[in-house]
Design a protein around this motif. Structure first.
Motif, PDB file in Angstrom:
ATOM      1  N   GLN A 134       0.806  -1.147   0.091  1.00  0.00           N
ATOM      2  CA  GLN A 134      -0.018   0.118  -0.009  1.00  0.00           C
ATOM      3  C   GLN A 134       0.746   1.247   0.085  1.00  0.00           C
ATOM      4  OE1 GLN A 134      -1.946   0.008   4.057  1.00  0.00           O
ATOM      5  NE2 GLN A 134      -0.929  -1.900   4.300  1.00  0.00           N
ATOM      6  N   GLY A 135       0.207   2.390  -0.573  1.00  0.00           N
ATOM      7  CA  GLY A 135       1.075   3.537  -0.534  1.00  0.00           C
ATOM      8  C   GLY A 135       2.517   3.347  -1.507  1.00  0.00           C
ATOM      9  N   GLU A 136       3.503   3.814  -0.566  1.00  0.00           N
ATOM     10  CA  GLU A 136       4.792   3.837  -1.243  1.00  0.00           C
ATOM     11  C   GLU A 136       5.545   2.322  -1.301  1.00  0.00           C
ATOM     12  OE1 GLU A 136       5.662   4.710   2.922  1.00  0.00           O
ATOM     13  OE2 GLU A 136       4.132   4.966   1.618  1.00  0.00           O
ATOM     14  N   MET A 137       4.891   1.676  -0.684  1.00  0.00           N
ATOM     15  CA  MET A 137       5.380   0.195  -0.820  1.00  0.00           C
ATOM     16  C   MET A 137       5.205  -0.673  -2.053  1.00  0.00           C
ATOM     17  SD  MET A 137       3.725  -1.302   2.875  1.00  0.00           S
ATOM     18  CE  MET A 137       4.451  -3.028   2.996  1.00  0.00           C
ATOM     19  N   THR A 138       6.354  -1.407  -2.504  1.00  0.00           N
ATOM     20  CA  THR A 138       6.372  -1.989  -3.697  1.00  0.00           C
ATOM     21  C   THR A 138       5.851  -3.657  -3.385  1.00  0.00           C
ATOM     22  OG1 THR A 138       8.677  -2.396  -3.617  1.00  0.00           O
ATOM     23  CG2 THR A 138       8.078  -0.364  -4.762  1.00  0.00           C
ATOM     24  N   SER A 139       5.992  -3.989  -2.308  1.00  0.00           N
ATOM     25  CA  SER A 139       5.554  -5.300  -1.726  1.00  0.00           C
ATOM     26  C   SER A 139       5.094  -5.235  -0.411  1.00  0.00           C
ATOM     27  CB  SER A 139       6.983  -6.193  -2.011  1.00  0.00           C
ATOM     28  OG  SER A 139       7.168  -6.282  -3.357  1.00  0.00           O
ATOM     29  N   SER A 140       4.733  -6.762   0.139  1.00  0.00           N
ATOM     30  CA  SER A 140       4.301  -6.776   1.209  1.00  0.00           C
ATOM     31  C   SER A 140       5.364  -6.975   2.330  1.00  0.00           C
ATOM     32  CB  SER A 140       2.982  -7.909   1.389  1.00  0.00           C
ATOM     33  OG  SER A 140       3.675  -8.949   0.723  1.00  0.00           O
ATOM     34  N   LEU A 141       5.154  -7.078   3.654  1.00  0.00           N
ATOM     35  CA  LEU A 141       6.236  -7.060   4.739  1.00  0.00           C
ATOM     36  C   LEU A 141       5.567  -8.054   5.632  1.00  0.00           C
ATOM     37  CD1 LEU A 141       8.745  -6.543   6.102  1.00  0.00           C
ATOM     38  CD2 LEU A 141       7.842  -4.569   7.300  1.00  0.00           C
ATOM     39  N   THR A 142       6.498  -9.045   5.842  1.00  0.00           N
ATOM     40  CA  THR A 142       6.080 -10.008   7.049  1.00  0.00           C
ATOM     41  C   THR A 142       7.137  -9.988   8.122  1.00  0.00           C
ATOM     42  OG1 THR A 142       4.605 -11.293   5.385  1.00  0.00           O
ATOM     43  CG2 THR A 142       5.483 -12.562   7.495  1.00  0.00           C
ATOM     44  N   LEU A 143       6.776  -9.697   9.217  1.00  0.00           N
ATOM     45  CA  LEU A 143       7.790  -9.983  10.440  1.00  0.00           C
ATOM     46  C   LEU A 143       7.133 -11.261  10.836  1.00  0.00           C
ATOM     47  CD1 LEU A 143       8.116  -6.742  12.355  1.00  0.00           C
ATOM     48  CD2 LEU A 143       9.488  -7.633  10.468  1.00  0.00           C
ATOM     49  N   TYR A 144       7.904 -12.600  10.821  1.00  0.00           N
ATOM     50  CA  TYR A 144       7.533 -13.981  11.096  1.00  0.00           C
ATOM     51  C   TYR A 144       7.131 -13.963  12.476  1.00  0.00           C
ATOM     52  CZ  TYR A 144       8.648 -15.370   6.518  1.00  0.00           C
ATOM     53  OH  TYR A 144       8.613 -15.471   4.885  1.00  0.00           O
ATOM     54  N   PRO A 145       6.134 -14.937  12.694  1.00  0.00           N
ATOM     55  CA  PRO A 145       5.889 -15.064  14.229  1.00  0.00           C
ATOM     56  C   PRO A 145       6.913 -15.653  14.941  1.00  0.00           C
ATOM     57  CG  PRO A 145       3.969 -16.044  12.601  1.00  0.00           C
ATOM     58  CD  PRO A 145       5.211 -15.448  11.966  1.00  0.00           C
ATOM     59  N   SER A 146       7.176 -14.993  16.238  1.00  0.00           N
ATOM     60  CA  SER A 146       7.955 -15.641  17.206  1.00  0.00           C
ATOM     61  C   SER A 146       7.874 -15.029  18.489  1.00  0.00           C
ATOM     62  CB  SER A 146       9.504 -14.994  16.623  1.00  0.00           C
ATOM     63  OG  SER A 146       9.417 -13.403  16.942  1.00  0.00           O
ATOM     64  N   LYS A 147       8.668 -15.707  19.475  1.00  0.00           N
ATOM     65  CA  LYS A 147       8.289 -15.457  20.913  1.00  0.00           C
ATOM     66  C   LYS A 147       8.633 -13.747  21.082  1.00  0.00           C
ATOM     67  CE  LYS A 147       7.887 -19.498  23.102  1.00  0.00           C
ATOM     68  NZ  LYS A 147       8.159 -20.127  24.383  1.00  0.00           N
ATOM     69  N   ALA A 148       9.834 -13.337  20.366  1.00  0.00           N
ATOM     70  CA  ALA A 148      10.452 -12.220  20.386  1.00  0.00           C
ATOM     71  C   ALA A 148       9.469 -11.121  19.913  1.00  0.00           C
ATOM     72  CB  ALA A 148      11.731 -12.004  19.573  1.00  0.00           C
ATOM     73  N   GLY A 149       8.671 -11.627  18.858  1.00  0.00           N
ATOM     74  CA  GLY A 149       7.515 -10.609  18.523  1.00  0.00           C
ATOM     75  C   GLY A 149       6.353 -10.374  19.365  1.00  0.00           C
ATOM     76  N   TYR A 150       6.022 -11.533  20.185  1.00  0.00           N
ATOM     77  CA  TYR A 150       4.969 -11.294  21.391  1.00  0.00           C
ATOM     78  C   TYR A 150       5.765 -10.270  22.225  1.00  0.00           C
ATOM     79  CZ  TYR A 150       1.949 -13.023  24.872  1.00  0.00           C
ATOM     80  OH  TYR A 150       1.191 -12.850  25.967  1.00  0.00           O
ATOM     81  N   GLN A 151       6.859 -10.660  22.657  1.00  0.00           N
ATOM     82  CA  GLN A 151       7.352  -9.794  23.901  1.00  0.00           C
ATOM     83  C   GLN A 151       7.855  -8.372  23.568  1.00  0.00           C
ATOM     84  OE1 GLN A 151      10.967 -12.561  24.475  1.00  0.00           O
ATOM     85  NE2 GLN A 151       9.784 -13.892  25.930  1.00  0.00           N
ATOM     86  N   ARG A 152       8.231  -8.169  22.277  1.00  0.00           N
ATOM     87  CA  ARG A 152       8.510  -6.968  21.798  1.00  0.00           C
ATOM     88  C   ARG A 152       7.426  -6.189  20.813  1.00  0.00           C
ATOM     89  NH1 ARG A 152      14.129  -5.884  22.701  1.00  0.00           N
ATOM     90  NH2 ARG A 152      15.216  -7.717  23.574  1.00  0.00           N
ATOM     91  N   SER A 153       6.321  -6.603  20.925  1.00  0.00           N
ATOM     92  CA  SER A 153       5.017  -6.469  20.226  1.00  0.00           C
ATOM     93  C   SER A 153       4.875  -4.704  20.212  1.00  0.00           C
ATOM     94  CB  SER A 153       3.831  -7.077  20.243  1.00  0.00           C
ATOM     95  OG  SER A 153       3.261  -6.805  21.605  1.00  0.00           O
ATOM     96  N   ASP A 154       5.116  -4.143  21.101  1.00  0.00           N
ATOM     97  CA  ASP A 154       4.656  -2.651  21.234  1.00  0.00           C
ATOM     98  C   ASP A 154       5.996  -2.019  20.588  1.00  0.00           C
ATOM     99  OD1 ASP A 154       2.389  -2.912  22.595  1.00  0.00           O
ATOM    100  OD2 ASP A 154       3.283  -2.595  24.748  1.00  0.00           O
ATOM    101  N   SER A 155       7.313  -2.400  20.710  1.00  0.00           N
ATOM    102  CA  SER A 155       8.296  -1.811  20.036  1.00  0.00           C
ATOM    103  C   SER A 155       8.226  -1.955  18.683  1.00  0.00           C
ATOM    104  CB  SER A 155       9.705  -2.459  20.584  1.00  0.00           C
ATOM    105  OG  SER A 155       9.825  -2.021  22.129  1.00  0.00           O
TER     106      SER A 155
END
Length: 167
Positions: A134-155
């Motif tokens: 969307q917008g200026e993006m040329t592709s999609s972005l995925t941050l793969y599921p992880s415990k780090a993603g859960y623990q740092r979701s706000d960051s």
């Protein structure tokens, strides 16, 4: 003679350390593209944050984070952000998976960050993020599921809200 042995020992230790680091990163991240990884630019923003400049985006992260680029088998950019304790794997490209396809409706949360729709998927203390093109993006972005993603979701939400995509 003693200096030669010391130099050879030091060289051998450095080589072993490099091989161990390479093996460790290949096991947990994938085949590293050293040229792209080492060409990542890090610019201080303030005493806690830095601007990480990659081929595909500028990311504002904590100063201790590092970008590692992996050789991709498909068009796009694949890599990981090393937080100092764990990896947050990402993929930016036309084949980046849509995490919504692998979750129930209750596990999906929709946010709008910097004008972009951002989907977070949480299940069993594991969180991943998906941003469709969307917008200026040329592709999609995925941050793969992880415990780090859960623990740092706000960051990570803050990082995604400040992300500047490159064309």
């Amino acid at each position: 003679m003693k200096k030669t042995k010391l130099a050879l020992s030091s060289l051998l230790i450095a080589l072993m350390a490099f091989l161990f680091l390479n093996l460790f990163l290949n096991l947990f991240v994938g085949e590293i593209n050293w040229e792209k990884t080492l060409s990542t630019a890090y610019r201080p923003v303030d005493h806690n944050m830095q601007l990480v400049s990659t081929e595909w985006a500028d990311l504002k992260t904590p100063k201790s984070w590092r970008n590692i680029t992996v050789n991709s088998t498909c068009p796009g950019y694949v890599g990981a952000l090393w937080t100092g304790n764990e990896f947050i794997n990402y993929e930016y490209g036309m084949f980046a998976p849509d995490l919504r396809n692998h979750a129930s409706t209750e596990q999906i949360k929709l946010d709008t960050l910097a004008g972009h729709l951002v989907y977070s998927v949480t299940q069993d203390e594991v969180t991943g993020f998906y941003i469709p093109p969307q917008g200026e993006m040329t592709s999609s972005l995925t941050l793969y599921p992880s415990k780090a993603g859960y623990q740092r979701s706000d960051s990570l939400r803050a990082l995604l809200g400040r992300l500047k995509y490159k064309k």
